[in-house]
Design a protein around this motif. Structure first.
Motif, PDB file in Angstrom:
ATOM      1  N   LYS A   5       0.842  -1.190   0.000  1.00  0.00           N
ATOM      2  CA  LYS A   5       0.000   0.000   0.000  1.00  0.00           C
ATOM      3  C   LYS A   5       0.881   1.245   0.000  1.00  0.00           C
ATOM      4  O   LYS A   5       2.095   1.184   0.175  1.00  0.00           O
ATOM      5  N   ARG A   6       0.220   2.403  -0.183  1.00  0.00           N
ATOM      6  CA  ARG A   6       0.965   3.659  -0.220  1.00  0.00           C
ATOM      7  C   ARG A   6       0.436   4.642   0.825  1.00  0.00           C
ATOM      8  O   ARG A   6      -0.751   4.650   1.149  1.00  0.00           O
ATOM      9  N   ILE A   7       1.357   5.475   1.316  1.00  0.00           N
ATOM     10  CA  ILE A   7       1.020   6.634   2.134  1.00  0.00           C
ATOM     11  C   ILE A   7       1.324   7.865   1.301  1.00  0.00           C
ATOM     12  O   ILE A   7       2.414   7.980   0.733  1.00  0.00           O
ATOM     13  N   PRO A   9       7.750  10.796  10.742  1.00  0.00           N
ATOM     14  CA  PRO A   9       7.004   9.762  11.490  1.00  0.00           C
ATOM     15  C   PRO A   9       6.464   8.627  10.627  1.00  0.00           C
ATOM     16  O   PRO A   9       6.098   7.576  11.167  1.00  0.00           O
ATOM     17  N   TRP A  10       6.407   8.826   9.310  1.00  0.00           N
ATOM     18  CA  TRP A  10       5.877   7.795   8.417  1.00  0.00           C
ATOM     19  C   TRP A  10       6.971   6.969   7.748  1.00  0.00           C
ATOM     20  O   TRP A  10       6.683   5.939   7.133  1.00  0.00           O
ATOM     21  N   GLU A  11       8.218   7.386   7.871  1.00  0.00           N
ATOM     22  CA  GLU A  11       9.297   6.741   7.117  1.00  0.00           C
ATOM     23  C   GLU A  11       9.529   5.289   7.519  1.00  0.00           C
ATOM     24  O   GLU A  11       9.988   4.476   6.703  1.00  0.00           O
ATOM     25  N   HIS A  12       9.214   4.922   8.756  1.00  0.00           N
ATOM     26  CA  HIS A  12       9.452   3.546   9.187  1.00  0.00           C
ATOM     27  C   HIS A  12       8.641   2.551   8.375  1.00  0.00           C
ATOM     28  O   HIS A  12       9.005   1.376   8.266  1.00  0.00           O
ATOM     29  N   TRP A  13       7.535   3.018   7.766  1.00  0.00           N
ATOM     30  CA  TRP A  13       6.697   2.117   6.984  1.00  0.00           C
ATOM     31  C   TRP A  13       7.379   1.641   5.704  1.00  0.00           C
ATOM     32  O   TRP A  13       7.008   0.588   5.155  1.00  0.00           O
ATOM     33  N   THR A  14       8.370   2.379   5.233  1.00  0.00           N
ATOM     34  CA  THR A  14       9.064   1.971   4.001  1.00  0.00           C
ATOM     35  C   THR A  14       9.852   0.680   4.206  1.00  0.00           C
ATOM     36  O   THR A  14      10.211   0.011   3.238  1.00  0.00           O
ATOM     37  N   LYS A  15      10.128   0.331   5.466  1.00  0.00           N
ATOM     38  CA  LYS A  15      10.814  -0.926   5.770  1.00  0.00           C
ATOM     39  C   LYS A  15       9.825  -2.067   5.931  1.00  0.00           C
ATOM     40  O   LYS A  15      10.224  -3.199   6.230  1.00  0.00           O
ATOM     41  N   LYS A  16       8.530  -1.757   5.765  1.00  0.00           N
ATOM     42  CA  LYS A  16       7.477  -2.756   5.956  1.00  0.00           C
ATOM     43  C   LYS A  16       6.659  -2.933   4.679  1.00  0.00           C
ATOM     44  O   LYS A  16       5.452  -3.194   4.730  1.00  0.00           O
ATOM     45  N   ASN A  17       7.323  -2.728   3.553  1.00  0.00           N
ATOM     46  CA  ASN A  17       6.704  -2.932   2.242  1.00  0.00           C
ATOM     47  C   ASN A  17       5.552  -1.964   1.976  1.00  0.00           C
ATOM     48  O   ASN A  17       4.598  -2.280   1.270  1.00  0.00           O
ATOM     49  N   VAL A  18       5.637  -0.759   2.567  1.00  0.00           N
ATOM     50  CA  VAL A  18       4.674   0.313   2.307  1.00  0.00           C
ATOM     51  C   VAL A  18       5.440   1.463   1.661  1.00  0.00           C
ATOM     52  O   VAL A  18       6.533   1.820   2.113  1.00  0.00           O
ATOM     53  N   THR A  19       4.883   2.030   0.599  1.00  0.00           N
ATOM     54  CA  THR A  19       5.557   3.106  -0.143  1.00  0.00           C
ATOM     55  C   THR A  19       5.119   4.468   0.376  1.00  0.00           C
ATOM     56  O   THR A  19       3.929   4.696   0.640  1.00  0.00           O
ATOM     57  N   VAL A  42      -3.686   3.455  -2.374  1.00  0.00           N
ATOM     58  CA  VAL A  42      -3.417   4.425  -1.316  1.00  0.00           C
ATOM     59  C   VAL A  42      -4.200   4.019  -0.071  1.00  0.00           C
ATOM     60  O   VAL A  42      -5.425   3.892  -0.099  1.00  0.00           O
ATOM     61  N   HIS A  43      -3.488   3.825   1.027  1.00  0.00           N
ATOM     62  CA  HIS A  43      -4.140   3.454   2.288  1.00  0.00           C
ATOM     63  C   HIS A  43      -4.380   4.662   3.176  1.00  0.00           C
ATOM     64  O   HIS A  43      -5.396   4.719   3.887  1.00  0.00           O
ATOM     65  N   LEU A  44      -3.483   5.631   3.127  1.00  0.00           N
ATOM     66  CA  LEU A  44      -3.547   6.757   4.057  1.00  0.00           C
ATOM     67  C   LEU A  44      -2.998   8.021   3.402  1.00  0.00           C
ATOM     68  O   LEU A  44      -1.988   7.977   2.696  1.00  0.00           O
ATOM     69  N   VAL A  45      -3.677   9.130   3.646  1.00  0.00           N
ATOM     70  CA  VAL A  45      -3.221  10.456   3.212  1.00  0.00           C
ATOM     71  C   VAL A  45      -2.980  11.287   4.464  1.00  0.00           C
ATOM     72  O   VAL A  45      -3.844  11.362   5.340  1.00  0.00           O
ATOM     73  N   SER A  46      -1.794  11.885   4.566  1.00  0.00           N
ATOM     74  CA  SER A  46      -1.489  12.740   5.709  1.00  0.00           C
ATOM     75  C   SER A  46      -1.038  14.103   5.185  1.00  0.00           C
ATOM     76  O   SER A  46       0.016  14.208   4.562  1.00  0.00           O
ATOM     77  N   ILE A  47      -1.854  15.124   5.431  1.00  0.00           N
ATOM     78  CA  ILE A  47      -1.575  16.434   4.849  1.00  0.00           C
ATOM     79  C   ILE A  47      -1.837  17.560   5.840  1.00  0.00           C
ATOM     80  O   ILE A  47      -2.513  17.379   6.848  1.00  0.00           O
TER      81      ILE A  47
END
Length: 399
Positions: free
Chosen positions: A113-115, A128-138, A164-169
């Motif tokens: 999925k993508r953020i 705060p979202w960068e750790h997800w890139t190590k969990k197969n999330v873009t 897209v799973h989540l939008v943070s803006i």
């Protein structure tokens, strides 16, 4: 003194705003135009803090008029009023980064999925979202474009892709002052089943946010910008309907129900918003924030917001009269309190770092962001200050 005998000092209503700057000592011999960055303290807040410290000196934690439960309740009520939510959905943290990190590490996102994050976003809503890139999330950035409508088109184009799973803006861009239509953003996210997270630091107290109309899963923001609070204090909102199966990765003394009874150790967690307050907070900051919110509420949150726009428009007209161009010239119907100067009719005259330095010598405080000279007024700015800015800019242009 019992609480029933105590009367908190009131702040003047300022029917026409004349003279309000005298409650902000920073404006005595300077012009602070970085209210979207940090905000100096008001004399009203100082007076309330003095009352608290006097009581604390006499009563310690048993101070009758500034007890922790009462102040926490008041802060939550004020923020809930601004966001049109319930007080139970509000928690108090130290800053946006802390709130975003705690939330980001406490939710689940499927792999592949993508953020999506706003282009050129402030780091508090990126790291705060960068750790997800190590969990197969873009982690991807969506272009803000040249106008709010451009952004909506770009956002929907990305959401249509289905991954897209989540939008943070941020509803207001911290560099350009561009204000996004959050109801339409929320509508796009709901259409494509995407979670919506908000960094509200540049929006809360500055633009109208109604989380009853705008479906937001989570929001975090700093207290020290448009709400005139202290450095080192932040707020979170977590929607109660989206908090099922939510539990923070950290457990502190105050994370559990009946936390003031230390034994036996407890496993029952507090409601989600309360979980963010893991232990003893800086209560001095709570008093500071409470006083600032009380002052703004006495003036009227909506009225304060309109005054910010009124002063910003006065400044905008002044800047145009001197030949400057602004970021929002192409969508001037959208109100913002952040003026991002992008150029001058004589291109050689627009040297943002030099202008910022020149103005600073005149005790006029601005900021440079993304090649733009940024000015952000608040209620402490009066027409006399706008005239002072104009005279200083004329002197720079005539060098």
């Amino acid at each position: 003194m019992t609480r029933s005998e105590f009367e908190m000092p009131n702040f003047p209503t300022f029917a026409n705003w004349d003279g309000i700057s005298r409650f902000f000592p920073v404006q005595n011999d300077s012009v602070w135009l970085n209210y979207c960055g940090t905000t100096p303290v008001s004399t009203y807040t100082i007076d309330v803090l003095k009352l608290y410290l006097d009581e604390y000196a006499k009563h310690g934690i048993f101070s009758p008029n500034f007890s922790e439960p009462v102040i926490k309740s008041e802060i939550r009520k004020y923020i809930a009023k601004i966001l049109n939510v319930t007080p139970e959905e509000i928690g108090i943290v130290h800053n946006t980064s802390e709130g975003m990190n705690l939330y980001s590490h406490s939710i689940q996102i499927p792999g592949n999925k993508r953020i999506l994050i706003l282009e050129n976003e402030y780091p508090s809503n990126v790291y705060p979202w960068e750790h997800w890139t190590k969990k197969n999330v873009t982690l991807d950035f969506v272009s803000i474009g040249k106008s709010p409508s451009d952004f909506l088109t770009n956002l929907e184009t990305e959401c249509k892709k289905g991954d897209v799973h989540l939008v943070s803006i941020s509803p207001v861009h911290w560099c350009t002052g561009m204000v996004l239509d959050m109801e339409k953003v929320s509508g796009i996210c709901q259409t494509y089943n995407v979670r919506l997270v908000v960094d509200g630091s540049q929006a809360v107290g500055h633009t109208k946010l109604d989380f009853q109309k705008t479906k937001v899963d989570f929001c975090a923001f700093a207290a020290w910008k448009w709400l005139l609070g202290p450095l080192g204090l932040g707020v979170i909102y977590i929607a109660k309907e989206n908090s099922k199966n939510f539990q923070l990765v950290f457990k502190g003394q105050a994370s559990v129900v009946n936390d003031s009874s230390y034994f036996p150790y407890r496993d029952e967690w507090k409601s989600p918003a309360d979980q963010f307050e893991q232990s003893t907070s800086n209560f001095n900051d709570w008093i500071y924030f409470y006083a600032s919110l009380r002052m703004l509420d006495s003036l009227g949150f909506d009225r304060v917001r309109e005054r910010i726009y009124e002063i910003a428009e006065l400044m905008r007209n002044m800047l145009h009269s001197l030949g400057f161009t602004l970021e929002n010239d192409g969508y001037a119907n959208i109100k913002t309190g952040i003026l991002a100067i992008t150029g001058h009719k004589d291109p050689t005259q627009f040297r943002p770092e030099e202008i910022q330095s020149f103005l600073k010598k005149k005790k006029i405080i601005t900021a440079v962001r993304l090649g733009r000279l940024r000015m952000a007024p608040h209620i402490a700015i009066e027409p006399v200050h706008v005239e002072k800015i104009k005279l200083a800019l004329e002197e720079f242009l005539n060098q």
